[in-house]
Design an enzyme around this catalytic site. Structure first.
Site, PDB file in Angstrom:
ATOM      1  N   HIS A   1     -11.739  -0.373 -11.809  1.00 44.68           N
ATOM      2  CA  HIS A   1     -11.095   0.671 -11.097  1.00 44.68           C
ATOM      3  C   HIS A   1     -11.914   1.894 -10.557  1.00 44.68           C
ATOM      4  CE1 HIS A   1      -8.651   4.363 -10.580  1.00 44.68           C
ATOM      5  NE2 HIS A   1      -7.786   3.553  -9.768  1.00 44.68           N
TER       6      HIS A   1
ATOM      7  N   HIS B   1       0.213  -3.553 -13.023  1.00 42.84           N
ATOM      8  CA  HIS B   1      -0.960  -2.934 -12.761  1.00 42.84           C
ATOM      9  C   HIS B   1      -2.313  -3.116 -13.291  1.00 42.84           C
ATOM     10  CE1 HIS B   1      -2.710   1.500 -12.330  1.00 42.84           C
ATOM     11  NE2 HIS B   1      -2.756   0.886 -10.913  1.00 42.84           N
TER      12      HIS B   1
END
Length: 316
Positions: free
Chosen positions: A109, A67
Site C-alpha cells: 500500500h 480491504h
C-alpha cells in the site's frame, strides 16, 4: 461462509422460498462455494447452486470487500490476509499494486516500505525506502509480518503474480487498486499484461471476478482504453456535475464513507457507466458496525473494510 445455522433450519427456509433472503446477507460467493457453508443447503434440499446464484440480483445488503485482505486480522496486502478473508468466507479482496525499481509489480500500500516491513533494518545504509527504489529481489528479503504480530514473522511482500495465484487458488475475486500511478509510468499496461499472463483477462474473470480502480482518473481512463471490457472504478468523490464525464470511462464511483450521502448515491445511481449499466458505489474504509449500518442505509452497493465479518454482521 455464513453463520453455522442448523442444516435442518436452512433446508426448511430454502423450501419455503427464502433462499434469496439467505443469499442477500452473504458475500456473493461463486456458485460452488456459496452453498458450501451452513451444511450445504443444496445437498439437503436438492436446490441447484445455479438457482441459488440467480437470487443475487435481488440482494439488498452491500457486497463486502476485504480491504487489503482481512487486514484487521493479518498483515495487510499479504497472502496471509487473503487466506484470512477466505477463512472468514469472503470472496472479494482488495489490494494495491506498485512498481519495483526493476519493473516488477508488488502488492503493497504505502509508497514507502518503512511502516509495514523491516526495510530500515535490512538496508540501514539506504537514504530512501521508497518501493520504487528497491528491486524485487531486495523487497523479497523483507519481513512484512512482524510489525503486525510475531505469529506473522517472516511473511513476505507478494508479487502481483504470487497474489493472483493465491486469489485464484481460493476462488476469490479481486478489486485491484493501481497505487500512485503518477510515479509509475506504464503501470496500467504492465498490470494488464500480468493479469493476462495469469489468466485473469479471460471472459469469466473479466465478467465476474475483477475490478481495477485508482485514485488517478487518467489511470482509470487508460485501463478502460486498453481493455474496454474490464470493469473499472474511480476512487474519490467527484462533484455531481462532473459525474457524467466519469461515467464515460468507469463503472464505479468509490468514495470515502465520510464523504457520501444518500443524495450523492442517488446521483451516481442515476447514471449509466462505461458498460451501459447503473453506476455503482463502493465506499471505504468502514470498520465498525454503526458506520456500516449507516452507509448501507444510504444505498451503497459495496463496503470496503478491514473488518469484513463485522460489516457483514451489521448489514446482513
Amino acid at each position: 461462509m455464513y453463520a453455522r445455522t442448523a442444516t435442518a433450519a436452512l433446508a426448511a427456509a430454502a423450501l419455503m422460498g427464502t433462499g434469496a433472503f439467505l443469499m442477500s446477507g452473504s458475500d456473493t460467493r461463486t456458485p460452488d462455494r456459496a452453498m458450501a457453508g451452513a451444511g450445504n443447503v443444496a445437498a439437503v434440499t436438492g436446490i441447484s447452486t445455479v438457482s441459488a446464484r440467480t437470487t443475487d440480483a435481488k440482494r439488498t445488503a452491500p457486497v463486502v470487500f476485504a480491504h487489503r485482505g482481512a487486514s484487521a486480522y493479518a498483515p495487510e496486502n499479504t497472502l496471509a490476509a487473503v487466506d484470512k478473508a477466505d477463512a472468514l468466507g469472503f470472496d472479494w479482496v482488495e489490494n494495491d499494486v506498485q512498481f519495483t525499481k526493476d519493473g516488477v509489480l508488488v502488492v503493497v500500500h504505502d509508497t514507502d516500505l518503512r511502516r509495514t516491513t523491516d526495510a530500515e533494518e535490512v538496508f540501514p545504509d539506504r537514504t530512501s525506502w521508497a518501493v520504487k527504489d528497491f528491486t524485487a529481489a531486495e523487497i523479497a528479503r523483507l519481513d512484512a509480518g512482524s510489525w503486525f504480530g510475531q505469529q506473522f514473522a517472516g511473511t513476505r511482500v507478494p508479487t502481483l503474480k504470487q497474489y493472483l495465484d493465491r486469489v485464484e487458488r481460493n476462488r476469490q475475486k479481486l478489486l485491484l487498486e493501481i497505487k500512485s500511478p503518477e510515479i509509475y509510468p506504464g503501470i496500467e499496461k504492465e498490470t494488464l499484461r500480468v493479469l493476462r499472463q495469469k489468466g485473469w483477462l479471460d471472459r469469466s474473470h473479466v465478467k465476474n471476478r475483477l475490478v481495477i480502480q485508482s485514485f488517478g482518473a487518467d489511470s482509470v481512463k487508460k485501463v478502460h482504453q486498453l481493455r474496454p471490457d474490464v470493469t473499472t472504478g474511480f476512487l474519490g468523490t467527484p462533484a455531481v456535475a462532473d459525474l457524467p464525464s466519469y461515467a464515460a470511462f468507469t463503472d464505479q464511483i468509490n468514495p470515502s464513507y465520510r464523504s457520501v450521502s444518500a443524495d450523492y448515491v442517488n446521483a451516481v445511481h442515476a447514471l449509466k457507466g462505461a458498460h451501459g449499466k447503473k453506476l455503482r458505489v463502493n465506499t471505504w474504509t468502514v470498520n465498525d458496525a454503526a458506520s456500516a449500518q449507516k452507509v448501507a442505509g444510504l444505498g451503497v452497493d459495496g463496503i470496503i473494510t478491514n473488518n469484513p465479518d463485522v460489516v457483514r454482521e451489521a448489514t446482513g
